[in-house]
Motif scaffolding. Sequence first.
Motif, mmCIF file in Angstrom:
data_model
loop_
_atom_site.group_PDB
_atom_site.id
_atom_site.type_symbol
_atom_site.label_atom_id
_atom_site.label_comp_id
_atom_site.label_asym_id
_atom_site.label_seq_id
_atom_site.Cartn_x
_atom_site.Cartn_y
_atom_site.Cartn_z
ATOM 1 N N GLN A 1 -19.309 -13.276 8.187
ATOM 2 C CA GLN A 1 -18.590 -12.010 8.270
ATOM 3 C C GLN A 1 -19.542 -10.819 8.209
ATOM 4 O O GLN A 1 -19.358 -9.826 8.913
ATOM 5 C CB GLN A 1 -17.552 -11.898 7.162
ATOM 6 N N PHE B 1 -13.432 -15.999 10.495
ATOM 7 C CA PHE B 1 -12.524 -17.111 10.764
ATOM 8 C C PHE B 1 -11.786 -16.828 12.062
ATOM 9 O O PHE B 1 -10.871 -16.020 12.109
ATOM 10 C CB PHE B 1 -11.518 -17.293 9.622
ATOM 11 N N PRO C 1 -18.655 -18.561 5.281
ATOM 12 C CA PRO C 1 -17.842 -17.578 6.001
ATOM 13 C C PRO C 1 -18.247 -16.138 5.679
ATOM 14 O O PRO C 1 -18.182 -15.270 6.557
ATOM 15 C CB PRO C 1 -16.416 -17.872 5.513
ATOM 16 N N GLY D 1 -15.081 -21.008 13.089
ATOM 17 C CA GLY D 1 -15.714 -19.771 12.655
ATOM 18 C C GLY D 1 -16.523 -19.075 13.722
ATOM 19 O O GLY D 1 -16.808 -19.638 14.792
#
Length: 408
Positions: free
Chosen positions: A250, A289, A246, A394
């Motif tokens: 990001q 997310f 993740p 995601g």
Amino acid sequence: MTSEQAYPLYGPEFKRCPYGTYQQLRDKGEVHPVEFPSGVRGWLVTGYEAAVRTLTDPRLGKNHDLGNDAWRSLAAIMPEPQHSQLQVHLLHQDPPKHTFMRRFVTEALNPRRLEALRPQFQAMADELLDDLAPVGHGDLVESFSARFPFLVLSTVIGLPPHLARRFRREWCRVVQPVGPKSPHRAHYIGLLHGLQAYIAEVVADRRADPGDDLLARLVEANDDGRLSDEELASMIFQLLVAGQEPMTNQINTAMVALLTHPEALEQLTADPSLLPRAAEELMRYDSAFELTTWRFFGEDADLFGTRIPAGDSVIVSLAAANRDPARFDRADELDLTRSPNPHIAFGHGIHFCPGAGLARTELQIALETILRRLPHLKLAADPGELGWIPAVLGRGVERLPVTFTATP
């Protein structure tokens, strides 16, 4: 499940930009029947206030045992026996077990320790760009964002260098199960077995050479009976996979946002003091997310006027909540000076991401280092041609080609 039309939450166009769909759903109400790639149908919550209330609703549980037969027959969950061995981690636990397991992570990621490690993280980020900076072009995913989070994670949890070097990034794909009839099923099962064997090696290593780190403390808790073998393996699985992928995504979504908003990129490059607020805004604007994991009612229940059968999956769209104009002024605009910014990119309630502090530190370091080391940064592809990962929960891109002014 209702006979009402279910909105499909998949496909290349949807993954490229889901926000138009989320706006349409928000305009219709708080709860919507949706369909996932596996064919499973569930209930999607949109809107900021509805999301916050759902994420703190004590009637909803996370344990997969609450799921009904209709959900279980189609849900793309990990097959047995791996599901029982690797899926009893924090994301699938309810109190009091969740409270006990979570404490291991929060203690290891306390703010004072992260601040002490920050110079080490910074050195890692700079070292990764040492080879790229003199070239003038490259793929930010391959060169930086796919590598930096794992280096940080290894340091934080106590993964020894000799084991860190042997970790295969493709093992992270096991959180995207493939169906029994898929031609990729055998490869997927092979990845699962490889990751399980690796986790067993990590456990054996920390048992033979214990230290004052998170992995060692988890092994100690297993040795004295506080964690079962399955809980130990599951927590290590969650750390290795959820602790890095993740963050990779990001960094990627943040850089895509900046590269497609040149004025914001120029603003942040000219004034690095904006970094803390900019990082929060970039997470609000396009979070790694997109959706939360499954939640279930133990009995038939009403959710914002919609009847939800017991065991049906309830999902909250963090992305839709973070673009809700009822909560955020100019919600679809990127504003690096936005304050306050009460986004819920890390979730809300008792399942608020325990790694949020680490994620914030990593993102700030990553952005500052990339903008400082790669001047005059530009996207080297049409934004519409970027390949977005097909993950259900995601968001992120598979590649991020860029050009910049080469520096010594």
